[in-house]
Write a protein that holds these residues in place. Sequence first.
Motif, PDB file in Angstrom:
ATOM      1  N   PRO A  80     -23.339  28.783 -63.963  1.00 21.82           N
ATOM      2  CA  PRO A  80     -24.683  28.407 -64.416  1.00 21.82           C
ATOM      3  C   PRO A  80     -24.644  27.897 -65.868  1.00 21.82           C
ATOM      4  O   PRO A  80     -23.825  28.342 -66.671  1.00 21.82           O
ATOM      5  CB  PRO A  80     -25.478  29.699 -64.331  1.00 21.82           C
ATOM      6  CG  PRO A  80     -24.652  30.643 -63.522  1.00 21.82           C
ATOM      7  CD  PRO A  80     -23.230  30.178 -63.605  1.00 21.82           C
ATOM      8  N   ALA A  81     -25.529  26.979 -66.162  1.00 20.36           N
ATOM      9  CA  ALA A  81     -25.628  26.469 -67.533  1.00 20.36           C
ATOM     10  C   ALA A  81     -26.079  27.592 -68.455  1.00 20.36           C
ATOM     11  O   ALA A  81     -26.886  28.437 -68.060  1.00 20.36           O
ATOM     12  CB  ALA A  81     -26.629  25.308 -67.582  1.00 20.36           C
ATOM     13  N   PRO A  82     -25.572  27.628 -69.694  1.00 19.37           N
ATOM     14  CA  PRO A  82     -26.011  28.669 -70.637  1.00 19.37           C
ATOM     15  C   PRO A  82     -27.526  28.552 -70.832  1.00 19.37           C
ATOM     16  O   PRO A  82     -28.075  27.473 -70.914  1.00 19.37           O
ATOM     17  CB  PRO A  82     -25.267  28.352 -71.923  1.00 19.37           C
ATOM     18  CG  PRO A  82     -24.242  27.321 -71.582  1.00 19.37           C
ATOM     19  CD  PRO A  82     -24.628  26.703 -70.274  1.00 19.37           C
ATOM     20  N   GLY A  83     -28.159  29.709 -70.867  1.00 24.17           N
ATOM     21  CA  GLY A  83     -29.588  29.603 -70.919  1.00 24.17           C
ATOM     22  C   GLY A  83     -30.265  30.421 -71.872  1.00 24.17           C
ATOM     23  O   GLY A  83     -31.295  30.640 -72.098  1.00 24.17           O
TER      24      GLY A  83
END
Length: 136
Positions: free
Chosen positions: A133-136
């Motif tokens: 997952p993209a860093p969020g």
Amino acid sequence: MLTHFLTVRDVAVSRDFYANVLGGEVVLPENPAIVQVANTWIIMNPGGGPTPDKPGVVLRPPEPGDPVSTFLNVRVADIEAFYAAATAHGAEFLTEPLDRKAEIRCYMRDPDGYLIEVGQATGMLHGVFADRPAPG
């Protein structure tokens, strides 16, 4: 042996769902209902208030919008065939099966709203895994 207990609104409806949609075998029809799915037993009973061995604990099925803290995870050999058969038996999926590189998967809910993940290993069998997952 490890079993999974579900608090359900209607034992017969839930028992039939797990027997028909997931291909389970009814071990005990009620009090509690037990359906064997693959190597797991799913136990279903209505909710209730505290008992002497679980003081302060109330069992109830999830309500729409409740956060999800647990779900069943089912692995199948052919997700498209499972999806078609389950849909024909009335199962409602959140999406169609989606290819996530490592696996193809989708989610459905049982009659009480419990979440069930259904997946087929694909890329992971060859060392290919889903994107992080993209860093969020």
